[in-house]
Design a protein around this motif. Structure first.
Motif, short mmCIF file in Angstrom:
data_model
loop_
_atom_site.label_atom_id
_atom_site.label_comp_id
_atom_site.label_asym_id
_atom_site.label_seq_id
_atom_site.Cartn_x
_atom_site.Cartn_y
_atom_site.Cartn_z
N MET A 24 -10.09 15.88 -4.36
CA MET A 24 -9.32 14.64 -4.46
C MET A 24 -8.05 14.75 -3.61
SD MET A 24 -9.34 11.66 -6.27
CE MET A 24 -10.05 11.86 -7.91
N SER A 25 -7.40 15.90 -3.67
CA SER A 25 -6.17 16.12 -2.92
C SER A 25 -6.43 16.05 -1.41
CB SER A 25 -5.56 17.48 -3.30
OG SER A 25 -4.42 17.74 -2.52
N ASN A 26 -7.51 16.66 -0.96
CA ASN A 26 -7.87 16.60 0.47
C ASN A 26 -8.14 15.16 0.89
OD1 ASN A 26 -7.69 19.35 0.73
ND2 ASN A 26 -9.90 19.73 0.77
N ALA A 27 -8.85 14.42 0.04
CA ALA A 27 -9.17 13.02 0.36
C ALA A 27 -7.88 12.21 0.51
CB ALA A 27 -10.05 12.42 -0.73
N ALA A 28 -6.91 12.48 -0.36
CA ALA A 28 -5.63 11.76 -0.28
C ALA A 28 -4.91 12.09 1.03
CB ALA A 28 -4.76 12.13 -1.48
N ALA A 29 -4.95 13.36 1.42
CA ALA A 29 -4.24 13.79 2.63
C ALA A 29 -4.84 13.19 3.91
CB ALA A 29 -4.27 15.32 2.70
N LEU A 30 -6.13 12.92 3.87
CA LEU A 30 -6.81 12.44 5.08
C LEU A 30 -7.05 10.93 5.09
CD1 LEU A 30 -9.37 15.37 5.27
CD2 LEU A 30 -7.54 14.91 6.91
N ASN A 31 -6.66 10.28 4.01
CA ASN A 31 -6.95 8.85 3.89
C ASN A 31 -5.94 8.01 4.68
OD1 ASN A 31 -8.68 6.88 2.49
ND2 ASN A 31 -6.76 6.19 1.54
N THR A 32 -6.35 7.49 5.81
CA THR A 32 -5.49 6.65 6.65
C THR A 32 -6.26 5.41 7.07
OG1 THR A 32 -6.16 7.96 8.59
CG2 THR A 32 -4.09 8.57 7.52
N PRO A 33 -6.44 4.48 6.14
CA PRO A 33 -7.24 3.28 6.43
C PRO A 33 -6.73 2.48 7.63
CG PRO A 33 -6.81 3.45 4.09
CD PRO A 33 -5.97 4.50 4.74
N ASN A 34 -5.41 2.54 7.88
CA ASN A 34 -4.90 1.80 9.03
C ASN A 34 -5.45 2.35 10.35
OD1 ASN A 34 -3.43 0.12 7.40
ND2 ASN A 34 -1.54 1.34 7.53
N ASP A 35 -5.86 3.62 10.30
CA ASP A 35 -6.50 4.23 11.48
C ASP A 35 -8.03 4.20 11.36
OD1 ASP A 35 -3.99 4.87 12.52
OD2 ASP A 35 -3.94 6.76 11.39
#
Length: 464
Positions: free
Chosen positions: A200-211
């Motif tokens: 979950m933590s990794n997903a949060a760190a990589l989540n950049t919907p604007n990109d």
């Protein structure tokens, strides 16, 4: 149904060609010698492969490359045994229903079919298919030293067994693993997750919907083999027990915590459309670079490495399932196995067993995998010995870093044959749970309400 219009090559590989020996020249004899070489590994088995020559059987499979490779080799089976095999290709969504109808009606249309392991409890309870132990123990039909049953992935054999009896021989299978973009992880200094919390933590760190990059995706579409393919592993990792106190139980604290984790990661870090995605949709998004990680079948590696479509080849790595709060990793294990239809007369049952033995043998597994001449190579071979073959390892590791190690680690150490409740009522239970999971994900019901409602619906099913 595929066509087997005989080409010159296939004609030379069939037993019918042997009758023409006396009238052909040296070129044909060289081809015939090649045929002997092709069949030699099978003829080393101490059985009479021709004992029911002349029989015809029909085999139902799905239209998938791993079965297409097998179909391509069918002329070799005919040359070895004298048995004709007609293949009928049925889409995955229909093969279960058509097979059950055939078994229920006892028409014996399909001698065997690509069977879902979750259906063996139903098959065995109704005696629709034969225990394979009888055929394995019959030395006129099986040479145990040649067939080497123990070489077949134990987890898949366990999945196809009921009360210690094997009902379907695994042909091709899969296991779920973590798939991630190594370049994105490295750029952020991340490691593949060892726990669900870290995932979950990794997903949060990589989540950049604007990109247009989302942190993770899991199967969202409802179905016993869709969202109920992924959720049960999470349920078990949170300490869930399907048969708590001997009663099928789908609600309670562990179930609520597991479903909350699933809903949380899907709502926060997956594309909105993922609520209706199956695995091909996830693999497609990943291959286009819009998803940083997913957990699904290892066999999806062939899709994300398709050079004609993928934009991320060379940037992929793999790891085993993250551990849950219980400290366990629980992969989803699955395989297409071949059972024997009990409605068949004796000779056809023997012919069917010879086909199954040939298809599941180490030789055929290799010939349909890394030794296959066609463009598609299998990643779900059933043999531990093939997974240890340096040529196969080299081929499979072309899918990305740590592919073979993650897959074999998951198959050998992370499996739980009861990761879904193996009861005859499974088809209806699976659908009920799939609806409950989607209901919670869509917000139509709270997590507790969705699970409590599923429990109420399932209890009458278990009473009969």
């Amino acid at each position: 149904m595929p066509s087997f219009t005989p080409t010159r090559r296939t004609l030379l590989k069939t037993g019918t060609a042997a009758a023409a020996f006396a009238t052909v020249g040296p070129a044909f004899l060289r081809q015939a010698a090649a045929q002997d070489v092709d069949l030699a590994p099978y003829k080393s088995a101490q059985i009479d492969w021709q004992q029911v020559s002349g029989e015809t059987i029909t085999v139902a499979v799905i239209p998938a490359s791993y079965f297409e490779n097998l179909i391509t080799l069918a002329p070799q089976f005919k040359a070895l045994t004298g048995i004709d095999v007609r293949f009928e290709k049925i889409p995955p969504a229909q093969i279960r229903q058509k097979s059950v109808i055939d078994l229920t009606s006892k028409t014996g249309t399909y001698a065997t079919h690509a069977a879902d392991p979750m259906y063996y409890a139903l098959y065995a309870a109704n005696k629709w298919v034969e225990p394979l132990d009888t055929y394995l123990a019959d030395k006129s039909l099986t040479d145990p030293a040649w067939f080497k049953l123990d070489d077949i992935i134990p987890a898949w054999r366990s999945a196809n067994g009921i009360d210690g009896k094997l009902y379907g021989m695994p042909y091709d299978g899969e296991v779920t693993i973590q798939v991630y973009r190594k370049d994105l992880y490295d750029a952020k200094g991340l490691k593949p997750a060892d726990t669900l919390e870290a995932y979950m933590s990794n997903a949060a760190a990589l989540n950049t919907p604007n990109d247009r990059v989302w942190g993770a995706a899991l199967r969202g579409v409802a179905g016993a083999g869709q969202n109920m393919y992924i959720y049960p592993s999470i349920f078990r990792e949170f300490g869930g027990d399907w048969m708590k106190g001997g009663k099928l139980t789908v609600n309670g604290p562990e179930a609520e915590a597991a479903l909350a984790w699933y809903v949380d990661i899907m709502k926060k870090y997956a594309p909105t459309a993922a609520a209706n995605w199956n695995w091909p949709d996830i693999a497609d998004a990943f291959s286009q670079g819009t998803v940083a990680s997913y957990i699904d079948a290892h066999s999806s590696a062939s899709v994300i490495n398709n050079p004609e479509k993928s934009k991320i080849i060379g940037k992929v790595a793999y790891a085993r399932w993250p551990k849950g709060p219980s400290g366990k990793r629980t992969t989803s294990i699955w395989n297409w196995g071949f059972p024997i239809n009990s409605a068949l007369p004796e000779k056809k049952r023997k012919a069917t067993w010879l086909f199954i033995q040939w298809a599941a043998s180490a030789e055929t597994q290799a010939r349909t995998a890394h030794k296959f001449a066609g463009p598609t190579k299998r990643s779900g071979v059933n043999r531990t010995s093939v997974w240890k073959d340096p040529d196969y390892i080299k081929l499979m590791n072309g899918f990305g870093e740590n592919f073979v190690a993650a897959t074999m680690g998951a198959l050998q150490e992370d499996t739980d044959v009861d990761w879904r409740p193996r009861v005859p009522q499974w088809p209806a239970i699976g659908d009920t749970m799939a609806t409950a999971i989607q209901s919670a994900l869509s917000g139509q019901a709270t997590i507790k309400a969705a699970l409590d409602d599923a429990q109420r619906r399932i209890e009458p099913m278990m009473r009969g």
